[in-house]
Design a protein around this motif. Structure first.
Motif, PDB file in Angstrom:
ATOM      1  N   GLU A 114       0.818  -1.216   0.000  1.00 25.79           N
ATOM      2  CA  GLU A 114       0.000   0.000   0.000  1.00 25.79           C
ATOM      3  C   GLU A 114       0.852   1.266   0.000  1.00 25.79           C
ATOM      4  O   GLU A 114       0.473   2.276  -0.583  1.00 25.79           O
ATOM      5  N   LEU A 115       2.007   1.193   0.641  1.00 28.36           N
ATOM      6  CA  LEU A 115       2.887   2.357   0.704  1.00 28.36           C
ATOM      7  C   LEU A 115       3.841   2.429  -0.484  1.00 28.36           C
ATOM      8  O   LEU A 115       4.608   3.384  -0.601  1.00 28.36           O
ATOM      9  N   GLY A 116       3.798   1.419  -1.342  1.00 31.77           N
ATOM     10  CA  GLY A 116       4.669   1.409  -2.510  1.00 31.77           C
ATOM     11  C   GLY A 116       6.140   1.256  -2.157  1.00 31.77           C
ATOM     12  O   GLY A 116       7.014   1.755  -2.875  1.00 31.77           O
ATOM     13  N   LEU A 117       6.411   0.578  -1.079  1.00 31.01           N
ATOM     14  CA  LEU A 117       7.788   0.385  -0.625  1.00 31.01           C
ATOM     15  C   LEU A 117       8.387  -0.884  -1.220  1.00 31.01           C
ATOM     16  O   LEU A 117       7.663  -1.753  -1.706  1.00 31.01           O
ATOM     17  N   THR A 118       9.689  -0.988  -1.126  1.00 29.46           N
ATOM     18  CA  THR A 118      10.376  -2.204  -1.573  1.00 29.46           C
ATOM     19  C   THR A 118      11.033  -2.921  -0.401  1.00 29.46           C
ATOM     20  O   THR A 118      11.880  -3.777  -0.592  1.00 29.46           O
ATOM     21  N   GLY A 165     -28.358  -6.175  13.731  1.00 30.76           N
ATOM     22  CA  GLY A 165     -28.638  -5.393  12.529  1.00 30.76           C
ATOM     23  C   GLY A 165     -27.611  -4.316  12.253  1.00 30.76           C
ATOM     24  O   GLY A 165     -27.844  -3.413  11.454  1.00 30.76           O
ATOM     25  N   MET A 166     -26.474  -4.411  12.923  1.00 33.49           N
ATOM     26  CA  MET A 166     -25.412  -3.428  12.728  1.00 33.49           C
ATOM     27  C   MET A 166     -24.408  -3.942  11.701  1.00 33.49           C
ATOM     28  O   MET A 166     -24.177  -5.143  11.604  1.00 33.49           O
ATOM     29  N   ASN A 167     -23.828  -3.025  10.992  1.00 35.88           N
ATOM     30  CA  ASN A 167     -22.773  -3.395  10.052  1.00 35.88           C
ATOM     31  C   ASN A 167     -21.470  -3.590  10.795  1.00 35.88           C
ATOM     32  O   ASN A 167     -21.125  -2.809  11.674  1.00 35.88           O
ATOM     33  N   ALA A 168     -20.752  -4.614  10.410  1.00 27.32           N
ATOM     34  CA  ALA A 168     -19.415  -4.824  10.944  1.00 27.32           C
ATOM     35  C   ALA A 168     -18.468  -3.870  10.216  1.00 27.32           C
ATOM     36  O   ALA A 168     -18.794  -3.354   9.146  1.00 27.32           O
ATOM     37  N   PRO A 169     -17.312  -3.609  10.793  1.00 31.25           N
ATOM     38  CA  PRO A 169     -16.333  -2.793  10.091  1.00 31.25           C
ATOM     39  C   PRO A 169     -15.995  -3.410   8.722  1.00 31.25           C
ATOM     40  O   PRO A 169     -16.221  -4.599   8.495  1.00 31.25           O
ATOM     41  N   PRO A 170     -15.432  -2.601   7.819  1.00 32.72           N
ATOM     42  CA  PRO A 170     -15.113  -3.100   6.482  1.00 32.72           C
ATOM     43  C   PRO A 170     -13.999  -4.147   6.515  1.00 32.72           C
ATOM     44  O   PRO A 170     -13.365  -4.341   7.559  1.00 32.72           O
ATOM     45  N   PRO A 171     -13.745  -4.801   5.391  1.00 33.06           N
ATOM     46  CA  PRO A 171     -12.643  -5.773   5.329  1.00 33.06           C
ATOM     47  C   PRO A 171     -11.320  -5.136   5.762  1.00 33.06           C
ATOM     48  O   PRO A 171     -11.100  -3.934   5.565  1.00 33.06           O
ATOM     49  N   TRP A 172     -10.451  -5.944   6.327  1.00 27.37           N
ATOM     50  CA  TRP A 172      -9.211  -5.433   6.909  1.00 27.37           C
ATOM     51  C   TRP A 172      -8.351  -4.695   5.892  1.00 27.37           C
ATOM     52  O   TRP A 172      -7.729  -3.696   6.231  1.00 27.37           O
ATOM     53  N   ARG A 173      -8.320  -5.133   4.653  1.00 22.03           N
ATOM     54  CA  ARG A 173      -7.471  -4.459   3.661  1.00 22.03           C
ATOM     55  C   ARG A 173      -8.013  -3.047   3.378  1.00 22.03           C
ATOM     56  O   ARG A 173      -7.237  -2.093   3.260  1.00 22.03           O
ATOM     57  N   GLU A 174      -9.325  -2.912   3.299  1.00 25.20           N
ATOM     58  CA  GLU A 174      -9.940  -1.595   3.115  1.00 25.20           C
ATOM     59  C   GLU A 174      -9.677  -0.711   4.341  1.00 25.20           C
ATOM     60  O   GLU A 174      -9.373   0.482   4.211  1.00 25.20           O
ATOM     61  N   ALA A 175      -9.782  -1.282   5.527  1.00 27.47           N
ATOM     62  CA  ALA A 175      -9.507  -0.536   6.757  1.00 27.47           C
ATOM     63  C   ALA A 175      -8.046  -0.080   6.788  1.00 27.47           C
ATOM     64  O   ALA A 175      -7.753   1.041   7.203  1.00 27.47           O
ATOM     65  N   LEU A 176      -7.147  -0.927   6.316  1.00 23.69           N
ATOM     66  CA  LEU A 176      -5.732  -0.564   6.247  1.00 23.69           C
ATOM     67  C   LEU A 176      -5.534   0.616   5.300  1.00 23.69           C
ATOM     68  O   LEU A 176      -4.825   1.576   5.624  1.00 23.69           O
ATOM     69  N   GLN A 177      -6.171   0.569   4.150  1.00 24.51           N
ATOM     70  CA  GLN A 177      -6.072   1.674   3.186  1.00 24.51           C
ATOM     71  C   GLN A 177      -6.604   2.967   3.809  1.00 24.51           C
ATOM     72  O   GLN A 177      -5.994   4.028   3.647  1.00 24.51           O
ATOM     73  N   ASN A 178      -7.720   2.878   4.520  1.00 27.22           N
ATOM     74  CA  ASN A 178      -8.290   4.061   5.177  1.00 27.22           C
ATOM     75  C   ASN A 178      -7.336   4.620   6.227  1.00 27.22           C
ATOM     76  O   ASN A 178      -7.160   5.827   6.349  1.00 27.22           O
ATOM     77  N   TYR A 179      -6.723   3.728   6.983  1.00 32.24           N
ATOM     78  CA  TYR A 179      -5.772   4.162   8.005  1.00 32.24           C
ATOM     79  C   TYR A 179      -4.561   4.848   7.379  1.00 32.24           C
ATOM     80  O   TYR A 179      -4.151   5.929   7.813  1.00 32.24           O
ATOM     81  N   LEU A 180      -3.994   4.242   6.371  1.00 28.77           N
ATOM     82  CA  LEU A 180      -2.797   4.792   5.738  1.00 28.77           C
ATOM     83  C   LEU A 180      -3.076   6.115   5.033  1.00 28.77           C
ATOM     84  O   LEU A 180      -2.157   6.907   4.816  1.00 28.77           O
ATOM     85  N   ALA A 181      -4.334   6.367   4.688  1.00 28.72           N
ATOM     86  CA  ALA A 181      -4.708   7.620   4.027  1.00 28.72           C
ATOM     87  C   ALA A 181      -4.833   8.780   5.014  1.00 28.72           C
ATOM     88  O   ALA A 181      -4.880   9.937   4.613  1.00 28.72           O
ATOM     89  N   LEU A 182      -4.856   8.490   6.324  1.00 26.60           N
ATOM     90  CA  LEU A 182      -4.993   9.545   7.325  1.00 26.60           C
ATOM     91  C   LEU A 182      -3.708  10.370   7.432  1.00 26.60           C
ATOM     92  O   LEU A 182      -2.614   9.803   7.410  1.00 26.60           O
ATOM     93  N   PRO A 183      -3.849  11.681   7.544  1.00 22.57           N
ATOM     94  CA  PRO A 183      -2.656  12.507   7.759  1.00 22.57           C
ATOM     95  C   PRO A 183      -1.954  12.095   9.051  1.00 22.57           C
ATOM     96  O   PRO A 183      -2.600  11.888  10.077  1.00 22.57           O
ATOM     97  N   GLY A 184      -0.655  11.956   8.980  1.00 24.67           N
ATOM     98  CA  GLY A 184       0.113  11.610  10.162  1.00 24.67           C
ATOM     99  C   GLY A 184       0.118  10.149  10.532  1.00 24.67           C
ATOM    100  O   GLY A 184       0.708   9.761  11.536  1.00 24.67           O
ATOM    101  N   SER A 185      -0.559   9.294   9.753  1.00 21.73           N
ATOM    102  CA  SER A 185      -0.596   7.869  10.099  1.00 21.73           C
ATOM    103  C   SER A 185       0.771   7.230   9.924  1.00 21.73           C
ATOM    104  O   SER A 185       1.097   6.275  10.596  1.00 21.73           O
ATOM    105  N   ILE A 186       1.545   7.764   9.012  1.00 24.21           N
ATOM    106  CA  ILE A 186       2.914   7.285   8.833  1.00 24.21           C
ATOM    107  C   ILE A 186       3.834   8.486   8.723  1.00 24.21           C
ATOM    108  O   ILE A 186       3.634   9.384   7.929  1.00 24.21           O
ATOM    109  N   ASP A 187       4.767   8.545   9.572  1.00 20.51           N
ATOM    110  CA  ASP A 187       5.737   9.656   9.551  1.00 20.51           C
ATOM    111  C   ASP A 187       7.142   9.116   9.509  1.00 20.51           C
ATOM    112  O   ASP A 187       7.457   8.103   9.959  1.00 20.51           O
TER     113      ASP A 187
END
Length: 114
Positions: free
Chosen positions: A52-56, A92-114
């Motif tokens: 997701e971060l495009g790292l090697t 009748g509640m929705n569970a959180p999204p799939p873990w890969r989608e949640a990871l993408q959402n987290y990594l998109a947050l400002p300051g999530s990776i510094d």
């Protein structure tokens, strides 16, 4: 090195917080598991972060037994501990999204990776 034979349900804390707020505002008795949908090994999670971060950065596999022997963690964790959100579904509640989608959402947050 990341463990290949330990399986978890990674969960974004924002998804957890949103669900907990709903449970507090609309209380019903019971025990609720709140986790992102799906499961993965710790190696799969680490590989996904690198992708997701495009790292090697190399992500090397190890086994749970090798990890315990090398690092001697103070707390033993189960090797298979993904959570199912059945009580949320019954309510009748929705569970959180799939873990890969949640990871993408987290990594998109400002300051999530510094």
């Amino acid at each position: 090195s990341f463990v290949t034979d330990q399986v978890v349900s990674p969960t974004h804390t924002a998804d957890l917080a949103e669900t907990l707020l709903d449970l507090v505002e609309n209380p019903l008795p019971g025990t609720y598991h709140v986790a992102s949908a799906g499961e993965c090994s710790l190696l799969e999670l680490a590989t996904a972060v690198v992708e997701e971060l495009g790292l090697t950065t190399p992500v090397l596999p190890t086994t749970f037994a090798e990890f315990v022997e090398k690092y001697q963690p103070p707390a033993r964790r189960p090797r298979h501990s993904p959570l199912l959100c059945r009580a949320l579904a019954l309510r009748g509640m929705n569970a959180p999204p799939p873990w890969r989608e949640a990871l993408q959402n987290y990594l998109a947050l400002p300051g999530s990776i510094d």
